[in-house]
Design a protein around this motif. Structure first.
Motif, short mmCIF file in Angstrom:
data_model
loop_
_atom_site.label_atom_id
_atom_site.label_comp_id
_atom_site.label_asym_id
_atom_site.label_seq_id
_atom_site.Cartn_x
_atom_site.Cartn_y
_atom_site.Cartn_z
N THR A 227 0.84 -1.20 0.00
CA THR A 227 0.00 0.00 0.00
C THR A 227 0.87 1.24 0.00
O THR A 227 1.83 1.34 0.77
N PHE A 228 0.53 2.19 -0.85
CA PHE A 228 1.29 3.44 -0.97
C PHE A 228 0.69 4.48 -0.05
O PHE A 228 -0.45 4.89 -0.22
N ASN A 229 1.47 4.89 0.94
CA ASN A 229 1.03 5.89 1.91
C ASN A 229 1.38 7.30 1.46
O ASN A 229 0.87 8.26 2.01
N GLU A 230 2.25 7.40 0.47
CA GLU A 230 2.62 8.68 -0.12
C GLU A 230 2.43 8.59 -1.62
O GLU A 230 2.82 7.60 -2.24
N ALA A 231 1.84 9.63 -2.20
CA ALA A 231 1.70 9.69 -3.66
C ALA A 231 3.07 9.86 -4.29
O ALA A 231 3.99 10.41 -3.69
N GLY A 232 3.20 9.36 -5.52
CA GLY A 232 4.45 9.56 -6.24
C GLY A 232 4.73 8.46 -7.24
O GLY A 232 3.92 7.55 -7.44
N TRP A 233 5.89 8.57 -7.86
CA TRP A 233 6.37 7.57 -8.81
C TRP A 233 7.14 6.51 -8.06
O TRP A 233 8.04 6.82 -7.27
N TYR A 234 6.81 5.24 -8.31
CA TYR A 234 7.43 4.11 -7.64
C TYR A 234 7.96 3.11 -8.67
O TYR A 234 7.33 2.86 -9.68
N GLN A 235 9.11 2.54 -8.36
CA GLN A 235 9.61 1.38 -9.09
C GLN A 235 9.02 0.17 -8.38
O GLN A 235 9.21 0.01 -7.17
N ILE A 236 8.27 -0.66 -9.11
CA ILE A 236 7.63 -1.83 -8.51
C ILE A 236 8.07 -3.07 -9.26
O ILE A 236 8.45 -3.00 -10.44
N GLY A 237 8.02 -4.22 -8.59
CA GLY A 237 8.41 -5.44 -9.28
C GLY A 237 8.19 -6.69 -8.47
O GLY A 237 7.85 -6.63 -7.28
N ALA A 238 8.38 -7.82 -9.15
CA ALA A 238 8.23 -9.13 -8.53
C ALA A 238 9.13 -10.12 -9.25
O ALA A 238 9.34 -10.01 -10.46
N ASN A 239 9.64 -11.09 -8.50
CA ASN A 239 10.41 -12.23 -9.04
C ASN A 239 9.72 -13.51 -8.60
O ASN A 239 9.36 -13.65 -7.42
N LEU A 240 9.60 -14.45 -9.53
CA LEU A 240 9.06 -15.78 -9.21
C LEU A 240 9.83 -16.84 -9.97
O LEU A 240 10.23 -16.62 -11.11
N LEU A 241 10.01 -17.98 -9.35
CA LEU A 241 10.60 -19.15 -9.99
C LEU A 241 9.53 -20.23 -9.95
O LEU A 241 9.15 -20.70 -8.88
N VAL A 242 8.98 -20.58 -11.13
CA VAL A 242 7.88 -21.53 -11.21
C VAL A 242 8.44 -22.91 -11.55
O VAL A 242 9.25 -23.04 -12.47
N GLY A 243 7.98 -23.92 -10.83
CA GLY A 243 8.46 -25.28 -11.02
C GLY A 243 8.21 -25.82 -12.42
O GLY A 243 7.45 -25.26 -13.20
N THR A 244 8.87 -26.92 -12.71
CA THR A 244 8.79 -27.51 -14.05
C THR A 244 7.41 -28.10 -14.29
O THR A 244 6.74 -28.57 -13.38
N ALA B 30 -1.34 7.17 -6.29
CA ALA B 30 -1.88 8.10 -5.31
C ALA B 30 -1.74 7.48 -3.93
O ALA B 30 -1.60 6.25 -3.80
N ALA B 31 -1.77 8.32 -2.89
CA ALA B 31 -1.77 7.79 -1.53
C ALA B 31 -3.01 6.90 -1.37
O ALA B 31 -4.08 7.24 -1.87
N THR B 32 -2.86 5.79 -0.72
CA THR B 32 -3.86 4.73 -0.47
C THR B 32 -4.02 3.75 -1.62
O THR B 32 -4.71 2.74 -1.46
N ALA C 255 8.45 -2.42 -3.85
CA ALA C 255 8.12 -1.08 -4.34
C ALA C 255 9.06 -0.10 -3.66
O ALA C 255 9.35 -0.22 -2.47
N MET C 256 9.54 0.88 -4.41
CA MET C 256 10.43 1.91 -3.87
C MET C 256 10.09 3.24 -4.52
O MET C 256 10.03 3.33 -5.75
N LYS C 257 9.85 4.26 -3.70
CA LYS C 257 9.51 5.59 -4.24
C LYS C 257 10.72 6.20 -4.92
O LYS C 257 11.83 6.23 -4.37
N ILE C 258 10.50 6.70 -6.13
CA ILE C 258 11.55 7.32 -6.93
C ILE C 258 11.46 8.85 -6.85
O ILE C 258 12.46 9.53 -6.70
N SER C 259 10.23 9.39 -7.01
CA SER C 259 10.05 10.84 -6.93
C SER C 259 8.58 11.16 -6.69
O SER C 259 7.71 10.29 -6.78
N ASP C 260 8.31 12.44 -6.43
CA ASP C 260 6.92 12.89 -6.21
C ASP C 260 6.15 12.96 -7.48
O ASP C 260 6.05 12.71 -8.42
#
Length: 154
Positions: A57-74, A118-120, A149-154
């Motif tokens: 959840t984003f408590n501050e509005a702004g630009w965020y770098q977001i991502g996910a990594n997954l390793l799915v079985g065979t 946006a915030a929320t 997620a990591m905030k980059i700028s407003d």
């Protein structure tokens, strides 16, 4: 936890993971949850390990770098899909669709993007696969399953 700065400003961010493998049924959209916070930066908690554990959840509005990594079985045949979605409308903001790995190898998936929130607002992950049987998201320390997620700028 760690604190990250841009100049003198503390940047909100989080990286969470799950401490166990997660089973993904065949032909079923599965929403992931995360039980550990690898780091939290800033003055507010963006991910709870006790309620809404699938959300950042984003408590501050702004630009965020977001991502996910997954390793799915065979698994033979079919494809694998990873979606990072936003808010109750569940619109995908990042996604990856891949064919299964060959030669008995697991399938590595990553979705990452820069997005303005946006915030929320909040993000969640869902996965889908159609291999013909259940597959596991493999626990691989520092790699899978991970969500951030990591905030980059407003």
């Amino acid at each position: 936890g760690s604190t990250y700065y841009q100049g003198d400003e503390v940047r909100p961010g989080v990286r969470c993971n799950n401490s166990a493998a997660i089973s993904i049924p065949n032909i079923t959209t599965t929403w992931l949850t995360f039980d550990t916070n690898r780091f939290i930066s800033g003055n507010t908690t963006m991910h709870s390990i006790s309620s809404n554990t699938g959300r950042i959840t984003f408590n501050e509005a702004g630009w965020y770098q977001i991502g996910a990594n997954l390793l799915v079985g065979t698994g033979a045949g079919g494809g694998r899909q990873l979606n990072i979605t936003t808010n109750a409308g569940r619109a995908a903001v990042c996604q990856q669709w891949v064919a299964p790995a060959t030669g008995g190898n697991a399938t590595y998936m990553q979705a990452e993007c820069l997005y303005k929130f946006a915030a929320t607002d909040y993000i969640e992950i869902n996965v889908y696969q159609d291999s013909g049987g259940a597959l596991n998201i493999i626990l691989n320390p520092n790699t899978s399953p991970e969500f951030w997620a990591m905030k980059i700028s407003d």
